[in-house]
Write a protein that holds these residues in place. Structure first.
Motif, PDB file in Angstrom:
ATOM      1  N   PHE A  49       0.867  -1.180   0.000  1.00  0.00           N
ATOM      2  CA  PHE A  49       0.000   0.000   0.000  1.00  0.00           C
ATOM      3  C   PHE A  49       0.900   1.226   0.000  1.00  0.00           C
ATOM      4  CE2 PHE A  49      -2.467   3.396   1.868  1.00  0.00           C
ATOM      5  CZ  PHE A  49      -3.749   3.215   1.366  1.00  0.00           C
ATOM      6  N   GLY A  50       0.835   2.037  -1.047  1.00  0.00           N
ATOM      7  CA  GLY A  50       1.650   3.245  -1.136  1.00  0.00           C
ATOM      8  C   GLY A  50       0.924   4.429  -0.532  1.00  0.00           C
ATOM      9  N   LEU A  51       1.662   5.239   0.228  1.00  0.00           N
ATOM     10  CA  LEU A  51       1.098   6.459   0.807  1.00  0.00           C
ATOM     11  C   LEU A  51       1.972   7.622   0.349  1.00  0.00           C
ATOM     12  CD1 LEU A  51      -1.269   7.222   2.655  1.00  0.00           C
ATOM     13  CD2 LEU A  51       0.275   7.048   4.600  1.00  0.00           C
ATOM     14  N   VAL A  52       1.382   8.536  -0.426  1.00  0.00           N
ATOM     15  CA  VAL A  52       2.171   9.617  -1.025  1.00  0.00           C
ATOM     16  C   VAL A  52       1.643  10.985  -0.616  1.00  0.00           C
ATOM     17  CG1 VAL A  52       2.798   8.220  -3.027  1.00  0.00           C
ATOM     18  CG2 VAL A  52       0.804   9.710  -3.161  1.00  0.00           C
ATOM     19  N   GLY A  53       2.505  11.979  -0.796  1.00  0.00           N
ATOM     20  CA  GLY A  53       2.144  13.357  -0.481  1.00  0.00           C
ATOM     21  C   GLY A  53       3.415  14.154  -0.275  1.00  0.00           C
ATOM     22  N   GLU A  54       3.286  15.462  -0.318  1.00  0.00           N
ATOM     23  CA  GLU A  54       4.466  16.303  -0.154  1.00  0.00           C
ATOM     24  C   GLU A  54       4.925  16.296   1.301  1.00  0.00           C
ATOM     25  OE1 GLU A  54       2.394  20.676   0.218  1.00  0.00           O
ATOM     26  OE2 GLU A  54       2.134  19.568  -1.641  1.00  0.00           O
ATOM     27  N   ARG A  73      -2.014  -0.591  -4.323  1.00  0.00           N
ATOM     28  CA  ARG A  73      -2.969   0.505  -4.165  1.00  0.00           C
ATOM     29  C   ARG A  73      -2.230   1.711  -3.592  1.00  0.00           C
ATOM     30  NH1 ARG A  73      -7.283  -0.287  -0.479  1.00  0.00           N
ATOM     31  NH2 ARG A  73      -5.891  -1.654   0.679  1.00  0.00           N
ATOM     32  N   ILE A  74      -2.765   2.908  -3.850  1.00  0.00           N
ATOM     33  CA  ILE A  74      -2.096   4.128  -3.421  1.00  0.00           C
ATOM     34  C   ILE A  74      -3.100   5.085  -2.784  1.00  0.00           C
ATOM     35  CG2 ILE A  74      -0.797   6.175  -4.195  1.00  0.00           C
ATOM     36  CD1 ILE A  74       0.253   4.461  -6.523  1.00  0.00           C
ATOM     37  N   GLY A  75      -2.690   5.665  -1.650  1.00  0.00           N
ATOM     38  CA  GLY A  75      -3.459   6.712  -1.004  1.00  0.00           C
ATOM     39  C   GLY A  75      -2.694   8.020  -1.098  1.00  0.00           C
ATOM     40  N   VAL A  76      -3.406   9.123  -1.326  1.00  0.00           N
ATOM     41  CA  VAL A  76      -2.794  10.443  -1.486  1.00  0.00           C
ATOM     42  C   VAL A  76      -3.164  11.315  -0.287  1.00  0.00           C
ATOM     43  CG1 VAL A  76      -2.637  12.503  -2.928  1.00  0.00           C
ATOM     44  CG2 VAL A  76      -2.906  10.264  -4.002  1.00  0.00           C
ATOM     45  N   MET A  77      -2.140  11.828   0.425  1.00  0.00           N
ATOM     46  CA  MET A  77      -2.372  12.657   1.609  1.00  0.00           C
ATOM     47  C   MET A  77      -1.966  14.106   1.374  1.00  0.00           C
ATOM     48  SD  MET A  77      -1.486  10.529   5.087  1.00  0.00           S
ATOM     49  CE  MET A  77      -2.230  11.808   6.118  1.00  0.00           C
ATOM     50  N   HIS A  78      -2.695  15.006   2.039  1.00  0.00           N
ATOM     51  CA  HIS A  78      -2.367  16.437   1.988  1.00  0.00           C
ATOM     52  C   HIS A  78      -2.905  17.102   3.243  1.00  0.00           C
ATOM     53  CE1 HIS A  78      -1.471  20.374   0.375  1.00  0.00           C
ATOM     54  NE2 HIS A  78      -2.734  20.747   0.484  1.00  0.00           N
ATOM     55  N   GLN A  79      -2.012  17.777   3.960  1.00  0.00           N
ATOM     56  CA  GLN A  79      -2.380  18.495   5.183  1.00  0.00           C
ATOM     57  C   GLN A  79      -3.179  17.629   6.159  1.00  0.00           C
ATOM     58  OE1 GLN A  79      -4.239  22.208   3.978  1.00  0.00           O
ATOM     59  NE2 GLN A  79      -2.274  23.089   3.333  1.00  0.00           N
ATOM     60  N   GLY A  80      -2.699  16.403   6.352  1.00  0.00           N
ATOM     61  CA  GLY A  80      -3.304  15.508   7.334  1.00  0.00           C
ATOM     62  C   GLY A  80      -4.518  14.744   6.873  1.00  0.00           C
ATOM     63  N   TYR A 139      -3.354   6.544 -11.533  1.00  0.00           N
ATOM     64  CA  TYR A 139      -2.530   7.240 -12.524  1.00  0.00           C
ATOM     65  C   TYR A 139      -3.300   7.545 -13.806  1.00  0.00           C
ATOM     66  CZ  TYR A 139       1.821   7.030  -9.921  1.00  0.00           C
ATOM     67  OH  TYR A 139       2.791   7.241  -8.984  1.00  0.00           O
ATOM     68  N   GLU A 140      -4.198   6.636 -14.184  1.00  0.00           N
ATOM     69  CA  GLU A 140      -4.929   6.820 -15.435  1.00  0.00           C
ATOM     70  C   GLU A 140      -6.229   7.606 -15.238  1.00  0.00           C
ATOM     71  OE1 GLU A 140      -5.454   2.868 -16.900  1.00  0.00           O
ATOM     72  OE2 GLU A 140      -3.292   2.485 -16.953  1.00  0.00           O
ATOM     73  N   PHE A 141      -6.734   7.617 -14.000  1.00  0.00           N
ATOM     74  CA  PHE A 141      -8.058   8.193 -13.743  1.00  0.00           C
ATOM     75  C   PHE A 141      -8.042   9.069 -12.482  1.00  0.00           C
ATOM     76  CE2 PHE A 141     -12.020   6.362 -15.781  1.00  0.00           C
ATOM     77  CZ  PHE A 141     -12.795   7.500 -15.567  1.00  0.00           C
ATOM     78  N   PRO A 142      -7.055   9.968 -12.326  1.00  0.00           N
ATOM     79  CA  PRO A 142      -7.026  10.806 -11.115  1.00  0.00           C
ATOM     80  C   PRO A 142      -8.219  11.754 -11.093  1.00  0.00           C
ATOM     81  CG  PRO A 142      -5.481  11.666 -12.728  1.00  0.00           C
ATOM     82  CD  PRO A 142      -6.012  10.380 -13.294  1.00  0.00           C
ATOM     83  N   LEU A 143      -8.788  11.956  -9.930  1.00  0.00           N
ATOM     84  CA  LEU A 143      -9.964  12.825  -9.815  1.00  0.00           C
ATOM     85  C   LEU A 143      -9.688  14.071  -8.987  1.00  0.00           C
ATOM     86  CD1 LEU A 143     -12.729  10.110  -9.315  1.00  0.00           C
ATOM     87  CD2 LEU A 143     -12.435  11.593 -11.309  1.00  0.00           C
ATOM     88  N   HIS A 144      -9.074  13.904  -7.824  1.00  0.00           N
ATOM     89  CA  HIS A 144      -8.860  15.057  -6.956  1.00  0.00           C
ATOM     90  C   HIS A 144      -7.806  16.000  -7.553  1.00  0.00           C
ATOM     91  CE1 HIS A 144      -8.187  17.507  -3.401  1.00  0.00           C
ATOM     92  NE2 HIS A 144      -9.291  16.979  -2.900  1.00  0.00           N
ATOM     93  N   PRO A 145      -8.044  17.321  -7.507  1.00  0.00           N
ATOM     94  CA  PRO A 145      -7.085  18.285  -8.083  1.00  0.00           C
ATOM     95  C   PRO A 145      -5.673  18.147  -7.511  1.00  0.00           C
ATOM     96  CG  PRO A 145      -9.133  19.384  -7.538  1.00  0.00           C
ATOM     97  CD  PRO A 145      -9.254  17.993  -7.008  1.00  0.00           C
ATOM     98  N   TYR A 146      -5.567  17.757  -6.231  1.00  0.00           N
ATOM     99  CA  TYR A 146      -4.231  17.605  -5.641  1.00  0.00           C
ATOM    100  C   TYR A 146      -3.503  16.406  -6.249  1.00  0.00           C
ATOM    101  CZ  TYR A 146      -0.472  17.064  -2.281  1.00  0.00           C
ATOM    102  OH  TYR A 146       0.772  16.929  -1.700  1.00  0.00           O
ATOM    103  N   THR A 147      -4.234  15.315  -6.484  1.00  0.00           N
ATOM    104  CA  THR A 147      -3.635  14.143  -7.139  1.00  0.00           C
ATOM    105  C   THR A 147      -3.156  14.512  -8.541  1.00  0.00           C
ATOM    106  OG1 THR A 147      -5.201  12.729  -5.937  1.00  0.00           O
ATOM    107  CG2 THR A 147      -4.001  11.721  -7.758  1.00  0.00           C
ATOM    108  N   LYS A 148      -3.989  15.256  -9.260  1.00  0.00           N
ATOM    109  CA  LYS A 148      -3.613  15.692 -10.615  1.00  0.00           C
ATOM    110  C   LYS A 148      -2.364  16.573 -10.579  1.00  0.00           C
ATOM    111  CE  LYS A 148      -8.331  15.556 -12.447  1.00  0.00           C
ATOM    112  NZ  LYS A 148      -9.476  16.358 -12.901  1.00  0.00           N
ATOM    113  N   SER A 149      -2.272  17.417  -9.553  1.00  0.00           N
ATOM    114  CA  SER A 149      -1.106  18.288  -9.405  1.00  0.00           C
ATOM    115  C   SER A 149       0.160  17.477  -9.168  1.00  0.00           C
ATOM    116  CB  SER A 149      -1.340  19.266  -8.240  1.00  0.00           C
ATOM    117  OG  SER A 149      -0.190  20.041  -8.014  1.00  0.00           O
ATOM    118  N   LEU A 150       0.071  16.482  -8.293  1.00  0.00           N
ATOM    119  CA  LEU A 150       1.235  15.619  -8.025  1.00  0.00           C
ATOM    120  C   LEU A 150       1.675  14.869  -9.281  1.00  0.00           C
ATOM    121  CD1 LEU A 150       0.561  13.922  -4.548  1.00  0.00           C
ATOM    122  CD2 LEU A 150       2.193  15.718  -5.061  1.00  0.00           C
TER     123      LEU A 150
END
Length: 317
Positions: A40-45, A223-230, A242-253
């Motif tokens: 399980f991948g956990l990503v974010g800045e 599977r991957i989860g995207v975190m931002h500001q907690g 990767y092929e179907f990102p929905l959240h604007p932050y995911t698209k930005s990353l």
């Protein structure tokens, strides 16, 4: 046949109280699970809360609230009983970001790797202890001659291999890899990731792989989860995210990932994430399964936009 959930995290909060007027919400009400045998991948800045999540799960921090279940046991109580604490310590291990900082400079590699074996009484005598350490060194691509050296005598990649050997020593079920390659040269990163994949196949390990390098996370994760500001903003199968990102932050990353294609790089457009447009003070967002196995954190009005986007994409397929 349904897959077994090895780890379940429900409504986890990890707050740090700086003073009477300041509270840092490092992890703010996140929910996810990890299946046995998956990565399980956990990503974010930096500062998104992903490393704090890992440390709360392994109980380096006492969670502020929420429930963490590991292999059917609730391990989020303020004080774990001795049996549960011992079970967690043996079956859940961590590989840290900085391989030099997490290895005791005054201990030999032999004693560093054997520390877990000694604590849990897993070796009958000194000969068995030595044999086990030699076997672990070979497993991670080192050799017996390395056992009596000290951490400063090794390269960064070799030190990370020692950290992996230490984590494997007690034969855990679950390993939290907290940015295990970010301190390494690019040429060494792939070697360490490939070693982790090889060990997973051989030993049936389950990983939580924490990183900010999205391309490497996609390579290793199921599977991957995207975190931002907690907050956990989006979660999906690796290919789907990767092929179907929905959240604007995911698209930005995703837009920030460079590709080894000069023509593409000239035209690549970075998508900036504007936090001001996601003001949740008026609408309470929810964690919703918007497509099969694809979850998103959104308000009702945002959900409608995402559904329209999904319908439009599906029409174009």
């Amino acid at each position: 046949m349904s897959r077994k959930k090895l780890l379940e995290v429900n409504s986890l909060k990890q707050y740090f109280y700086v003073n009477r007027n300041t509270t840092v919400k490092a992890v703010d009400n996140i929910t996810f699970h990890i299946y046995e045998g998956e990565t399980f991948g956990l990503v974010g800045e930096s500062g998104s809360g992903k490393s704090t999540t890992g440390r709360a799960i392994i109980r380096l921090y006492d969670p502020t609230s929420g429930v963490i279940s590991f292999d059917g046991k609730n391990i989020s109580a303020k004080k774990l009983n001795h049996h549960d604490k011992s079970y967690v310590n043996k079956n859940m291990q961590m590989i840290f970001q900085d391989p030099m900082a997490c290895l005791n400079p005054r201990m030999t590699v032999m004693d560093i790797i054997a520390e877990g074996l000694d604590i849990h009484g897993l070796c009958k005598n000194k000969e068995e202890r030595t044999s086990k350490v030699y076997e672990l060194l070979r497993t991670v691509g080192l050799n017996e001659q390395h056992a009596n050296r000290y951490p400063h005598e090794f390269s960064g990649g070799q030190r990370q291999r020692i950290g992996i050997a230490r984590a494997l020593a007690v034969e855990p079920k679950f390993i939290i890899a907290d940015e295990p390659i970010s301190a390494l040269d690019v040429s060494i990163q792939a070697q360490v990731v490939n070693l982790l994949r090889k060990l997973q196949k051989e030993k049936g390990l389950t990983y939580l792989f924490i990183a900010h390098d999205l391309s490497m996370v996609k390579y290793i994760s199921d599977r991957i989860g995207v975190m931002h500001q907690g907050k956990l903003l989006e979660l999906a199968d690796a290919d789907d995210l990767y092929e179907f990102p929905l959240h604007p932050y995911t698209k930005s990353l995703l837009s920030a990932i460079p590709l080894p294609d000069p023509d593409y790089e000239k035209s690549r457009v970075r998508i900036k994430y504007d936090t001001s447009i996601h003001d949740y003070s008026k609408e309470s967002p929810e964690w919703v399964e918007i497509r099969p196995n694809h979850f998103i954190y959104a308000s009702k009005s945002e959900l409608e936009k995402y559904k329209e986007e999904i319908n439009a994409k599906q029409l174009n397929l």
